[in-house]
Design a protein around this motif. Structure first.
Motif: not given
Length: 400
Positions: A122-125, A137-142
């Motif tokens: 979330e910190t790097y979106l 974005c990828l990590i957040s999505a999954y």
């Protein structure tokens, strides 16, 4: 003289068994002795042309080799050839900063800690660094799928696409990353890929080794979903054989797709060997997320192989399965119009999946290590919950 097997040498040197065999055959390992089709390697032998130096620190020795401009900040842990059991040391070797934080988020995700992964990402979106932002974005999505945050997962995927489109317009090198992300979302979540997204043939040569290996997994998975199990198997096995250094995360996922293919081809003995190979790579670092994600496609292999020997790990995997699959279905079912079952236990789903592929109750029972009557009760419960009466109708509710 003491000797070690090819497998032991490969594990010690963090390379593939195929490479050790080739080094022996080329006479590059002093004292190696051939026995039948394999070799025995002197216990004290060192890997030829080892790039590590005695003066290097432990952290630096486990840092993957890279060159500028090779997507260094895009999923750095996935793209690392770290020694199994040393994922945390590799992450620590990155020091402080965004790249290290993204690697920590990856480690959290692949060890089944989705809440921590989502929190770090979330910190790097909104990062100014394209690859850091895309990874986030990828990590957040999954990670948000098993947390039940479906809107946030969708938004993160949309953000990833938007970042890619803009970046690839500014710098053509990012077209490879654009294709990688588009194919992963299309195959693994069954979301439509953009019409102008690059194809696999355009993506593979431009990706660094670890991401390329994972892209092969995605390609093999797409072919599996199309029902061409033999071709999918060929893609995955070729990718595994093509690795000279072992990239644990992509290798785990490649072994799992091989298990899926072999089970579909009813080659259970070979499937078992590949599942154990994946487990041997994953367990030292607790990289169990992939096993939970693929449970429904592994044809009961987790029940047959992992549950009897590692019951506590199996329980954690099943917990991941329930959480991930619930989120996955909330995206997949409305998007595709399919009605993948969401009210079966994992055991009922496994038995029904095998039944949908033509396995008899006796065959399923032998595979799972239970009685035919127990299998019959699983199938009956599945039919009742799905509101159908015929075994032949199970297929439309499965992932087959």
């Amino acid at each position: 003289m003491e000797y070690m097997t090819v497998r032991e040498a490969a594990r010690r040197w963090n390379v593939t068994e195929r490479l050790v065999q080739r080094l022996c055959a080329d006479g590059r390992i002093d004292g190696a002795v051939k026995f039948g089709r394999s070799w025995s390697v002197p216990a004290g032998a060192r890997k030829p042309d080892d790039p590590r130096r005695a003066s290097e620190s432990l952290a630096a020795s486990r840092r993957p080799r890279r060159t500028p401009g090779d997507h260094a900040n895009l999923m750095p842990l996935m793209n690392a050839a770290f020694e199994p059991g040393h994922a945390r040391e590799f992450v620590a070797s990155l020091g402080a900063g965004p790249r290290a934080d993204i690697a920590r988020a990856e480690l959290a995700y692949f060890t089944g800690q989705s809440d921590e992964a989502a929190q770090i990402a979330e910190t790097y979106l909104a990062s100014d660094d394209f690859e850091i932002r895309l990874s986030a974005c990828l990590i957040s999505a999954y990670a948000n799928l098993p947390l039940g945050n479906i809107d946030r997962a969708r938004r993160s995927l949309d953000d990833a696409r938007n970042v890619l489109v803009q970046a690839s317009l500014e710098d053509p090198r990012f077209r490879a990353a654009e294709g990688f992300i588009a194919q992963a979302a299309s195959t693994l979540l069954h979301l439509p890929a953009p019409a102008n997204a690059p194809g696999a043939q355009d993506v593979m040569p431009l990706l660094p080794t670890g991401l390329r290996a994972f892209a092969f997994y995605v390609q093999a998975h797409a072919v599996y979903l199309a029902g061409d199990y033999a071709r999918s198997l060929g893609i995955a096995e070729t990718a595994l054989m093509g690795m000279e250094e072992v990239y644990p995360i992509p290798a785990v996922y490649l072994h799992l797709i091989v298990v899926m293919d072999l089970m579909s081809l009813r080659r259970t003995k070979e499937a078992r060997e590949h599942l154990l190979a994946a487990w041997e790579l994953a367990r030292p670092d607790d990289l169990i997320e992939g096993f939970g994600e693929h449970h429904g496609l592994l044809g009961g292999m987790l029940e047959a192989v992992i549950k009897p020997v590692w019951p506590d790990d199996f329980k954690r995997i099943i917990d991941i399965t329930y959480r991930f699959s619930a989120g996955w279905r909330r995206i997949h079912n409305p998007q595709t119009g399919d009605d993948v079952a969401d009210n079966l236990t994992t055991t009922e789903f496994t038995a029904s999946m095998l039944a949908a592929r033509g396995w008899t109750n006796a065959e399923i029972a032998e595979h799972l290590g239970v009685s035919p009557n127990t299998v019959k009760s699983y199938i009956s419960a599945s039919l009742r919950k799905l509101g159908i009466t015929r075994r032949q109708d199970l297929g439309r509710f499965m992932l087959a």
